[in-house]
Design an enzyme around this catalytic site. Structure first.
Site, mmCIF file in Angstrom:
data_model
loop_
_atom_site.group_PDB
_atom_site.id
_atom_site.type_symbol
_atom_site.label_atom_id
_atom_site.label_comp_id
_atom_site.label_asym_id
_atom_site.label_seq_id
_atom_site.Cartn_x
_atom_site.Cartn_y
_atom_site.Cartn_z
ATOM 1 C CB CYS A 80 -0.937 0.028 1.193
ATOM 2 S SG CYS A 80 -2.128 -1.309 1.250
ATOM 3 N NE ARG B 4 4.723 1.271 -0.106
ATOM 4 C CZ ARG B 4 5.323 1.372 1.076
ATOM 5 N NH1 ARG B 4 6.553 1.826 1.155
ATOM 6 N NH2 ARG B 4 4.705 1.024 2.180
ATOM 7 C CD1 TRP C 8 -0.349 -6.299 -2.401
ATOM 8 C CD2 TRP C 8 -0.685 -6.837 -0.262
ATOM 9 N NE1 TRP C 8 0.100 -7.589 -2.214
ATOM 10 C CE2 TRP C 8 -0.098 -7.946 -0.919
ATOM 11 C CE3 TRP C 8 -0.984 -6.937 1.088
ATOM 12 C CZ2 TRP C 8 0.182 -9.134 -0.255
ATOM 13 C CZ3 TRP C 8 -0.708 -8.122 1.751
ATOM 14 C CH2 TRP C 8 -0.120 -9.209 1.071
ATOM 15 C CG ASN D 264 -0.435 2.522 3.526
ATOM 16 O OD1 ASN D 264 -1.297 2.471 2.663
ATOM 17 N ND2 ASN D 264 0.779 3.002 3.286
ATOM 18 N N GLY D 265 -2.307 -0.282 6.574
ATOM 19 C CA GLY D 265 -2.391 -0.981 7.853
ATOM 20 C C GLY D 265 -3.650 -1.809 7.937
ATOM 21 C CD GLU E 281 18.117 -13.955 -1.614
ATOM 22 O OE1 GLU E 281 17.882 -12.972 -2.343
ATOM 23 O OE2 GLU E 281 17.353 -14.304 -0.681
ATOM 24 C CE LYS F 50 16.263 -11.755 -4.642
ATOM 25 N NZ LYS F 50 15.547 -12.166 -3.433
ATOM 26 C CD GLU G 136 11.733 -12.858 -4.168
ATOM 27 O OE1 GLU G 136 10.897 -12.456 -3.328
ATOM 28 O OE2 GLU G 136 12.958 -12.646 -4.028
ATOM 29 C CG HIS H 141 19.004 -37.197 6.399
ATOM 30 N ND1 HIS H 141 19.105 -38.278 7.240
ATOM 31 C CD2 HIS H 141 20.246 -36.642 6.358
ATOM 32 C CE1 HIS H 141 20.328 -38.365 7.705
ATOM 33 N NE2 HIS H 141 21.055 -37.383 7.182
ATOM 34 C CE LYS I 101 12.492 -3.589 -2.238
ATOM 35 N NZ LYS I 101 13.428 -4.642 -2.643
#
Length: 604
Positions: free
Chosen positions: A2, A27, A73, A99-100, A480, A484, A487, A503, A599
């Site tokens: 947002c 964002r 969002w 926002n929130g 990482e 990447k 996403e 295992h 983001k």
């Protein structure tokens, strides 16, 4: 998540607000909207979809010198025109962007419905507009103050009142709100990116603060109306920092900027005379640093994986027990806060909700917390006792690249600094200083093989799933790398310690499931080669990221320049960013704004 933008001044607010929304697109969002006041009338225009859809459908005569705008969002209610912000009261007098998350929204909606309020959306934000409009207060600020006392949750809000067309009222509790100070104009935003073209200075609101902003001034106070004093700081970023500069995507631009970002993180911090790192921002004396018996890193997502790399460096160089943990887990497990433990919070934005909550919990229990953040003035930067700014520059792609790398470099500096205070000798200190100074050039070399990586990425993109494996220093690199790929390309990937293959994961090895193996030329080389043998013996194909040729054990190979063993993870991860980028490009993904992601994760 947002984005908020607000403007009050002498210009037409609409172009300024649309530009601000465009700068906040990174964002993550699903709808956008704008509200302006002109001639005592509130006009609102909003759309599900992108900012460009909003702009294309904008009424030609929509204008005004005061306005607010938002990219949403979804949390309450699906993406739709009705659920997009701004939200207004029944009389179309009050407009709110938010926002929130209001935690008691369901209960408050029922109470308002019982009082005759008709809702036009499914959002928690709309109830704020109704609450503010129903307050019998002398001015807008007091109405906002009274309404906020009735709600529980996180918010950063901007409020317009058609009967007070010279001002915007702001409030913050857990979600960032900034005031941008310009020439006979004021802006507000949730992110610095929206301010850079029109403001010269910035002020950050604290939790529990409200602000009234007019074209010429601003005032701030607490929820109980006690005035507060704010100090403005100069904006460090330029508008060009938020532009692609000829690159097709911000992600590719930011990957390419990593040699410069590494150099910026190192600049002024290498002390050749004492063979150590110079970190004045820690706000801890040598005696205080030596008193710590362990280090605990808290972070989320890519920052967590950078923290895992950092924990390995701290143990190796400073010989101090170190571990990294998800801040989202840490904040809820009633962790024991030890006075002899140094806590390190890592966040690119400095606004990550779970990490901020963990910092506040540690501080409440008397722990000492350092921050590793990229945004000066951010919530975490202000909440910690000291720390290291990355100076990597703005990062706009949702997938972190240069900030992740700069985080690992910052940990290398911290590990060297602590190591030299403890048992690391000057010869080792000089060895690492020399290697750190060479990192920018080696990073450029590691990122040079674009054509080769495009071909490898096409191969990875054709698979339904893949494994990433590594041992000790290589394991967080594998984590990482897998993240990447997931996403930005949406290709499933899973990371394992190489020793864990036997295992369970070996059951999935087949020619259809490739393995990306992190194989540094270190003391574990033979162990890693044995893992590749196990994969080959079961028909699996291997893409190795290594420092040397591996013969028939690697079906495909990415060669990376060698550094010192402690610093090798920094370079080994770089080509994996390009691998993910080109895989996403081959599949036609929305690379800078991958689906369902944001983001800056400022809510749980």
């Amino acid at each position: 998540m947002c984005g908020i933008v607000g403007y009050v001044g002498r210009q037409d607010a609409v172009p300024v607000l649309l530009e601000g929304l465009a700068r906040l697109e990174y964002r993550g969002y699903d709808s956008a909207g704008i509200a302006v006041v002109r001639n005592g009338t509130l006009r609102v225009h909003k759309r599900a979809g992108k900012v460009r859809d909003l702009a294309a459908s904008m009424p030609k005569r929509l204008s005004g010198q005061v306005g607010i705008a938002h990219t949403r969002w979804a949390t309450h209610g699906q993406p739709s025109d009705a659920n997009a912000h701004p939200h207004v009261d029944m009389a179309n007098r009050i407009a709110v962007v938010h926002n929130g998350m209001i935690e008691d929204s369901a209960l408050l909606r029922e109470r308002l419905r019982a009082e005759g309020v008709q809702f036009s959306s499914e959002t928690d934000t709309e109830l704020l507009a109704h609450l503010i409009a129903r307050e019998d207060a002398d001015d807008l600020e007091e109405a906002v103050r009274r309404a906020l006392r009735r709600v529980h949750g996180a918010y950063g809000i901007a409020v317009l009142d058609a009967t007070a067309p010279d001002r915007i009222v702001l409030a913050r509790n857990g979600s960032p709100v900034l005031i941008g100070i310009g020439d006979h104009q004021m802006l507000c935003a949730s992110d610095m990116a929206a301010l850079v073209r029109h403001a010269q200075q910035v002020v950050h609101l604290e939790d529990g603060e409200l602000a009234t902003v007019t074209a010429e001034s601003f005032s701030t106070a607490t929820l109980d109306a006690r005035p507060t004093v704010k100090t403005a700081t100069t904006l460090e970023s330029a508008a060009s920092d938020y532009e692609r500069g000829g690159f097709e995507h911000f992600m590719l631009k930011e990957i390419s900027e990593q040699p410069q970002a590494i150099d910026a993180t190192l600049r002024g911090r290498l002390d050749a005379r004492l063979a150590t790192a110079r970190l004045g921002g820690l706000n801890l004396t040598a005696r205080e640093l030596r008193a710590f018996r362990r280090v605990h890193v808290i972070a989320c997502g890519s920052a967590l994986y950078a923290g895992m790399v950092g924990a390995g460096m701290l143990e190796s160089l400073a010989r101090i027990p170190a571990a990294a943990e998800s801040a989202a887990e840490f904040r809820y497990r009633n962790a024991v806060i030890e006075p002899e433990t140094l806590y390190v919070a890592v966040s690119q934005s400095g606004e990550t909700a779970d990490t901020l909550a963990a910092v506040e919990e540690i501080a409440r229990k008397g722990g000492r917390v350092l921050g590793v953040v990229n945004v000066p003035g951010s919530s975490i930067a202000r909440a910690v006792d000291g720390g290291i700014y990355l100076h990597a520059g703005p990062e706009l792609s949702v997938a972190s690249t240069k900030a992740f790398t700069s985080m690992t470099v910052a940990f290398a500096l911290l590990a060297l600094h602590l190591g030299r205070l403890r048992d690391l000798g000057p010869a080792d200190g000089q060895r690492l200083l020399s290697a750190l100074a060479k990192l920018p050039d080696k990073a450029a070399e590691a990122l040079a093989a674009h054509d080769e990586l495009k071909q490898l990425a096409a191969w990875i993109a054709s698979a339904q799933s893949s494994f990433f494996i590594g041992r000790v220093r290589g394991y967080p690199v594998a984590l990482e790398g897998a993240q990447k790929l997931k996403e930005v390309s949406y290709v499933h990937a899973e990371a394992y310690p190489a020793a864990e293959l036997k295992h369970g994961p070996l059951a999935l090895i087949s020619p259809e499931l490739p393995t990306v193996a992190i194989v540094p030329d270190d003391e574990l080389l033979e162990k890693n080669l044995a893992s590749l043998e196990q994969i080959h013996s079961r028909g699996g194909e291997v893409l190795a990221v290594a420092h040397r040729q591996l013969g028939t054990l690697a079906d495909r190979l990415i060669l990376v320049p060698k550094s010192e063993p402690e610093l090798d993870p920094i370079l080994l991860g770089l080509p994996l960013q390009l691998l993910a980028y080109y895989a996403a490009a081959a599949l036609g993904r929305d690379i800078d704004q991958p689906r369902n992601l944001a983001k800056s994760v400022t809510v749980e």
